[in-house]
Scaffold this active site. Sequence first.
Site, PDB file in Angstrom:
ATOM      1  N   HIS A   1      -0.247   4.438  -5.821  1.00  0.00           N
ATOM      2  CA  HIS A   1      -0.849   3.201  -5.286  1.00  0.00           C
ATOM      3  C   HIS A   1       0.098   2.425  -4.391  1.00  0.00           C
ATOM      4  O   HIS A   1      -0.333   1.524  -3.678  1.00  0.00           O
ATOM      5  CB  HIS A   1      -1.342   2.312  -6.425  1.00  0.00           C
TER       6      HIS A   1
ATOM      7  N   TYR B   1      -0.256  -9.599  -0.731  1.00  0.00           N
ATOM      8  CA  TYR B   1       0.060  -9.940   0.652  1.00  0.00           C
ATOM      9  C   TYR B   1      -1.139  -9.712   1.552  1.00  0.00           C
ATOM     10  O   TYR B   1      -2.097  -9.019   1.207  1.00  0.00           O
ATOM     11  CB  TYR B   1       1.238  -9.112   1.171  1.00  0.00           C
TER      12      TYR B   1
END
Length: 516
Positions: free
Chosen positions: A439, A238
Amino acid sequence: MSAFGQKVAAPVRTYEEEMKFLSRNDATSWTIKPGFVPNMRVEGRFYVNSALEDLVFDELKQQCAAAGHGGFLPAIKQIANVAALPGIVGCSMGMPDLHSGYGFTIGGVAAFDCDDPEAVVSPGGVGFDINCGVRLLRTNLFEKDISEHRETLAQQLFDHIPVGVGSRGVIPTSASALDAALELGMDWSLREGYAWVEDKEHCEEHGRMLSADPSKVSRRAKKRGLPQLGTLGAGNHYCEIQIVDEVHDEWAARRMGIGEKGQVVVMIHSGSRGLGHQVATDALLGMERAAEKDPGLKNNDRQLACARIQSEEGQDYLKSMAAAANYAWVNRSSMTFLVRQAFAKQFGSTPDDLDMKVVYDVSHNIAKTEEHLVDGKMKTLLVHRKGATRAFPPHHPLIPVDYQFTGQPVLIGGTMGTCSYVLAGTDKGMRQTFGSTCHGAGRAQSRNKTRRTLAYEDVLANLDKKGISIRIASPKLVMEEAPEAYKDVTSVVDTCHDAGISNKVVKLRPVAVIKG
């Protein structure tokens, strides 16, 4: 069985018997004792708090209930299987966003002694999207400055950045230029005018792995990568416009240039696209050939195909992986160029006047040679991080001068419509996790399940209610990335913060999302 098959043996123990090999260390971590799976050379460890642990143990329950016919390995078993690989040191680890992956768990960290001739490298410990990572750009704009422009700004980004499966880049690239990008990484972007000098200074590895060798990248991989430079891709990738929502460490946040609430930033999450996927696929086939020549290369799971670090197959993979990593940095740099152009066009200004500087760029699918203390001795290790982020502490020589007193910025992307975080590395993390942390949120449901249980109209409506603009190439695939498909990213980050392996600096709230 194919090279990509997974052999799951029927468990000989019940869930209760399996749990005897697991022990809680504290409120944020568990140990997996040797014996949980055959041939473990070191212990396993995973980080979860009370809000997350049921998701991890439910996987184990499901496999036990299925009598070994569930067709998957739980994340805990994958951590233990990695602990059986030759040359591993310390322990095999899973970060709090852990979930089942190919060979290694997503969220897995493992380090191998480069001076041990038996030590291995495993493509499963890097993943198929080599150097998938996150880049954060700051601006001098505030939420009030973009409130009337949110929809048009989202459209500008969507128009500038190619998105979706099969998307083609707008950065002109010839075959020779691609080879240069594979070798030079961000130095190529800088030379071609797609990056600023200071961008490189605020990038892990300075945006270039020197060990890259484009000649080790197959023609098929290059063919896939040639048209995709400067593209976002699909899945969980994204580009988001975000707002600084909470400041947890004001001093560190100001050092990073994101210390004011309401400040506008842009987060880019993408990787090496089809080129990296092909490099991983090619390497796995090479590892099978290595195993045929080396009968000592046996492991508990065929998805943990590996080769000795110093072998021809091991070195070929590391050189091609480094080239794919360089491609990913060029890819994110190219999109940074496009984001800057989109903002400049929307606000009738220049990227420089908008202070659109890179805060940092981190990798979370990569293997790198690093120096770490092991049992009181400094060793050269090949650290695999798959769905895990490097988080080096203050004063470490490999982080930028700007962040010598704060620790390395760590960028933790949330899920579509939820928050993201900026963390900082710690000394404790350096000691306990080879300078690694989480992450992102980590999946809680498979893509297939979310497609079956969610309607894309509802997902889009919920984003609209939150005041989040979205532009997406394939609306019907938006269910796969809905917040319901992921763990709570705040619980993941809190686990890391409470464990002391990274510290919270800033919480970011999305206002516009661009996806494939």
